[in-house]
Design a protein around this motif. Structure first.
Motif, PDB file in Angstrom:
ATOM      1  N   TYR A  54       0.831  -1.204   0.000  1.00  0.00           N
ATOM      2  CA  TYR A  54       0.000   0.000   0.000  1.00  0.00           C
ATOM      3  C   TYR A  54       0.868   1.257   0.000  1.00  0.00           C
ATOM      4  O   TYR A  54       0.612   2.207  -0.761  1.00  0.00           O
ATOM      5  N   PHE A  55       1.884   1.291   0.844  1.00  0.00           N
ATOM      6  CA  PHE A  55       2.765   2.452   0.882  1.00  0.00           C
ATOM      7  C   PHE A  55       3.469   2.644  -0.456  1.00  0.00           C
ATOM      8  O   PHE A  55       3.577   3.777  -0.958  1.00  0.00           O
ATOM      9  N   SER A  56       3.945   1.565  -1.025  1.00  0.00           N
ATOM     10  CA  SER A  56       4.663   1.659  -2.295  1.00  0.00           C
ATOM     11  C   SER A  56       3.769   2.174  -3.413  1.00  0.00           C
ATOM     12  O   SER A  56       4.172   3.035  -4.215  1.00  0.00           O
ATOM     13  N   GLU A  57       2.526   1.674  -3.466  1.00  0.00           N
ATOM     14  CA  GLU A  57       1.631   2.030  -4.565  1.00  0.00           C
ATOM     15  C   GLU A  57       0.955   3.379  -4.379  1.00  0.00           C
ATOM     16  O   GLU A  57       0.583   4.036  -5.367  1.00  0.00           O
ATOM     17  N   SER A  58       0.794   3.807  -3.133  1.00  0.00           N
ATOM     18  CA  SER A  58       0.018   5.023  -2.860  1.00  0.00           C
ATOM     19  C   SER A  58       0.863   6.281  -2.671  1.00  0.00           C
ATOM     20  O   SER A  58       0.312   7.382  -2.637  1.00  0.00           O
ATOM     21  N   ALA A  59       2.174   6.117  -2.528  1.00  0.00           N
ATOM     22  CA  ALA A  59       3.024   7.265  -2.216  1.00  0.00           C
ATOM     23  C   ALA A  59       2.983   8.313  -3.328  1.00  0.00           C
ATOM     24  O   ALA A  59       3.049   7.986  -4.512  1.00  0.00           O
ATOM     25  N   ARG A  60       2.876   9.558  -2.901  1.00  0.00           N
ATOM     26  CA  ARG A  60       2.931  10.697  -3.820  1.00  0.00           C
ATOM     27  C   ARG A  60       4.171  11.512  -3.507  1.00  0.00           C
ATOM     28  O   ARG A  60       4.659  11.518  -2.360  1.00  0.00           O
ATOM     29  N   PRO A  61       4.701  12.236  -4.465  1.00  0.00           N
ATOM     30  CA  PRO A  61       5.934  13.006  -4.220  1.00  0.00           C
ATOM     31  C   PRO A  61       5.748  14.009  -3.085  1.00  0.00           C
ATOM     32  O   PRO A  61       4.771  14.766  -3.059  1.00  0.00           O
ATOM     33  N   VAL A  62       6.687  13.999  -2.174  1.00  0.00           N
ATOM     34  CA  VAL A  62       6.626  14.925  -1.042  1.00  0.00           C
ATOM     35  C   VAL A  62       6.672  16.375  -1.519  1.00  0.00           C
ATOM     36  O   VAL A  62       6.151  17.277  -0.863  1.00  0.00           O
ATOM     37  N   THR A  63       7.261  16.589  -2.698  1.00  0.00           N
ATOM     38  CA  THR A  63       7.335  17.941  -3.265  1.00  0.00           C
ATOM     39  C   THR A  63       5.960  18.459  -3.680  1.00  0.00           C
ATOM     40  O   THR A  63       5.763  19.663  -3.807  1.00  0.00           O
ATOM     41  N   GLU A  64       5.012  17.572  -3.911  1.00  0.00           N
ATOM     42  CA  GLU A  64       3.640  17.984  -4.203  1.00  0.00           C
ATOM     43  C   GLU A  64       2.812  18.098  -2.930  1.00  0.00           C
ATOM     44  O   GLU A  64       2.019  19.027  -2.763  1.00  0.00           O
ATOM     45  N   GLY A  96      10.290  10.578  -1.367  1.00  0.00           N
ATOM     46  CA  GLY A  96      11.172  11.648  -1.782  1.00  0.00           C
ATOM     47  C   GLY A  96      12.624  11.227  -1.707  1.00  0.00           C
ATOM     48  O   GLY A  96      12.966  10.187  -1.129  1.00  0.00           O
ATOM     49  N   THR A  97      13.463  12.050  -2.310  1.00  0.00           N
ATOM     50  CA  THR A  97      14.906  11.822  -2.314  1.00  0.00           C
ATOM     51  C   THR A  97      15.588  13.148  -2.052  1.00  0.00           C
ATOM     52  O   THR A  97      15.180  14.191  -2.599  1.00  0.00           O
ATOM     53  N   GLY A  98      16.618  13.129  -1.216  1.00  0.00           N
ATOM     54  CA  GLY A  98      17.335  14.372  -0.948  1.00  0.00           C
ATOM     55  C   GLY A  98      18.592  14.145  -0.134  1.00  0.00           C
ATOM     56  O   GLY A  98      18.927  13.013   0.247  1.00  0.00           O
ATOM     57  N   GLU A  99      19.272  15.242   0.125  1.00  0.00           N
ATOM     58  CA  GLU A  99      20.527  15.196   0.873  1.00  0.00           C
ATOM     59  C   GLU A  99      20.275  15.452   2.351  1.00  0.00           C
ATOM     60  O   GLU A  99      19.547  16.376   2.720  1.00  0.00           O
ATOM     61  N   VAL A 100      20.880  14.639   3.189  1.00  0.00           N
ATOM     62  CA  VAL A 100      20.759  14.812   4.634  1.00  0.00           C
ATOM     63  C   VAL A 100      21.590  16.014   5.068  1.00  0.00           C
ATOM     64  O   VAL A 100      22.813  16.037   4.879  1.00  0.00           O
ATOM     65  N   THR A 101      20.918  17.016   5.618  1.00  0.00           N
ATOM     66  CA  THR A 101      21.618  18.223   6.064  1.00  0.00           C
ATOM     67  C   THR A 101      21.814  18.252   7.572  1.00  0.00           C
ATOM     68  O   THR A 101      22.613  19.040   8.077  1.00  0.00           O
ATOM     69  N   ALA A 102      21.095  17.412   8.300  1.00  0.00           N
ATOM     70  CA  ALA A 102      21.263  17.325   9.752  1.00  0.00           C
ATOM     71  C   ALA A 102      20.762  15.972  10.229  1.00  0.00           C
ATOM     72  O   ALA A 102      19.792  15.425   9.691  1.00  0.00           O
ATOM     73  N   GLY A 118      13.080  21.430  -4.736  1.00  0.00           N
ATOM     74  CA  GLY A 118      11.716  21.883  -4.943  1.00  0.00           C
ATOM     75  C   GLY A 118      11.020  22.309  -3.669  1.00  0.00           C
ATOM     76  O   GLY A 118       9.933  22.886  -3.733  1.00  0.00           O
ATOM     77  N   LEU A 119      11.627  22.039  -2.518  1.00  0.00           N
ATOM     78  CA  LEU A 119      11.047  22.448  -1.237  1.00  0.00           C
ATOM     79  C   LEU A 119      11.958  23.463  -0.558  1.00  0.00           C
ATOM     80  O   LEU A 119      13.177  23.291  -0.515  1.00  0.00           O
ATOM     81  N   ALA A 120      11.352  24.496   0.003  1.00  0.00           N
ATOM     82  CA  ALA A 120      12.136  25.547   0.641  1.00  0.00           C
ATOM     83  C   ALA A 120      12.755  25.090   1.960  1.00  0.00           C
ATOM     84  O   ALA A 120      13.834  25.553   2.334  1.00  0.00           O
ATOM     85  N   GLU A 121      12.068  24.205   2.663  1.00  0.00           N
ATOM     86  CA  GLU A 121      12.540  23.723   3.964  1.00  0.00           C
ATOM     87  C   GLU A 121      12.849  22.229   3.899  1.00  0.00           C
ATOM     88  O   GLU A 121      12.219  21.488   3.143  1.00  0.00           O
ATOM     89  N   PRO A 122      13.830  21.762   4.702  1.00  0.00           N
ATOM     90  CA  PRO A 122      14.122  20.324   4.724  1.00  0.00           C
ATOM     91  C   PRO A 122      12.919  19.516   5.212  1.00  0.00           C
ATOM     92  O   PRO A 122      12.120  19.984   6.023  1.00  0.00           O
ATOM     93  N   VAL A 123      12.825  18.302   4.729  1.00  0.00           N
ATOM     94  CA  VAL A 123      11.814  17.363   5.194  1.00  0.00           C
ATOM     95  C   VAL A 123      12.356  16.681   6.455  1.00  0.00           C
ATOM     96  O   VAL A 123      13.489  16.193   6.469  1.00  0.00           O
TER      97      VAL A 123
END
Length: 208
Positions: A54-64, A96-102, A118-123
């Protein structure tokens, strides 16, 4: 000499109350007591077959999803989310995919801050070992309160699902370092506008 009428009356007083009693064998009594709810067994029974797919099929981009939540929680919920009923938190399944800043591990409720293009603040991604909330349980539409005997069973099911999520990401979470690139899938639970947004991951992969 005893009066036979007196003896018979006394026996009647003893026998009559016993006639209203039900003698139950110990084994029957034990069988009548329902077995305790096996929360771990329940969670393991749906984890690989239902929850992870379910998680794999339902996930939407965190940027949206995150910008939509910030702009209009109810609208985001209608477009991207799920909730069990009126008054329940909105749940969003994201990836989502990104660089670990902390990497924050001073508290046992550890987190990563992941900069996603695409996001102003870290996830903020929870990495435990203490995981706050029931984001994993609440994101699954097939895990419903009405299917449990009481609130305690429902809560224990949530804890067991969260434990499996932590088990799935724990080793990678320990190894990840600032500067690494990670890919995650998980749930965001939001009760009201302005709530802190945190992803409870069910998968966390570190790029080689």
């Amino acid at each position: 000499m005893f009066d036979r009428r007196f003896v018979l009356a006394a026996l009647a007083l003893v026998v009559v109350p016993l006639s209203g009693c039900k003698i139950v064998q110990i084994a029957e009594e034990e069988a009548a007591v329902p077995a305790g709810f096996d929360a771990s067994g329940y969670a393991e029974g749906i984890w690989s077959s239902q929850a992870l797919p379910y998680f794999s099929e339902s996930a939407r981009p965190v940027t949206e999803v995150i910008p939509a939540i910030v702009a209009d929680l109810e609208g985001a919920g209608t477009s991207y989310g799920y909730r069990a009923g009126e008054g329940s938190p909105w749940s969003f399944v994201v990836n989502g995919t990104g660089e670990v800043t902390a990497k924050n591990t001073e508290s046992r409720a550890g987190t990563l801050e992941v900069a996603v293009d695409g996001l102003a603040e870290p996830v903020v991604v929870q990495i435990g070992p203490v995981i706050r909330g029931n984001g994993v349980r609440d994101a699954l539409p097939f895990v419903s309160f009405k299917d449990f005997v009481n609130q305690i069973e429902y809560a224990n099911a949530g804890k067991a699902l969260t434990a499996l999520a932590y088990q799935a990401i724990g080793t990678n979470a320990e190894a990840v370092a600032v500067g690494d690139t990670v890919t995650f899938t998980g749930a965001i639970a939001v009760s009201r506008p302005g709530d802190a947004l945190m992803v409870t991951p069910v998968s966390l992969e570190v790029a080689p």
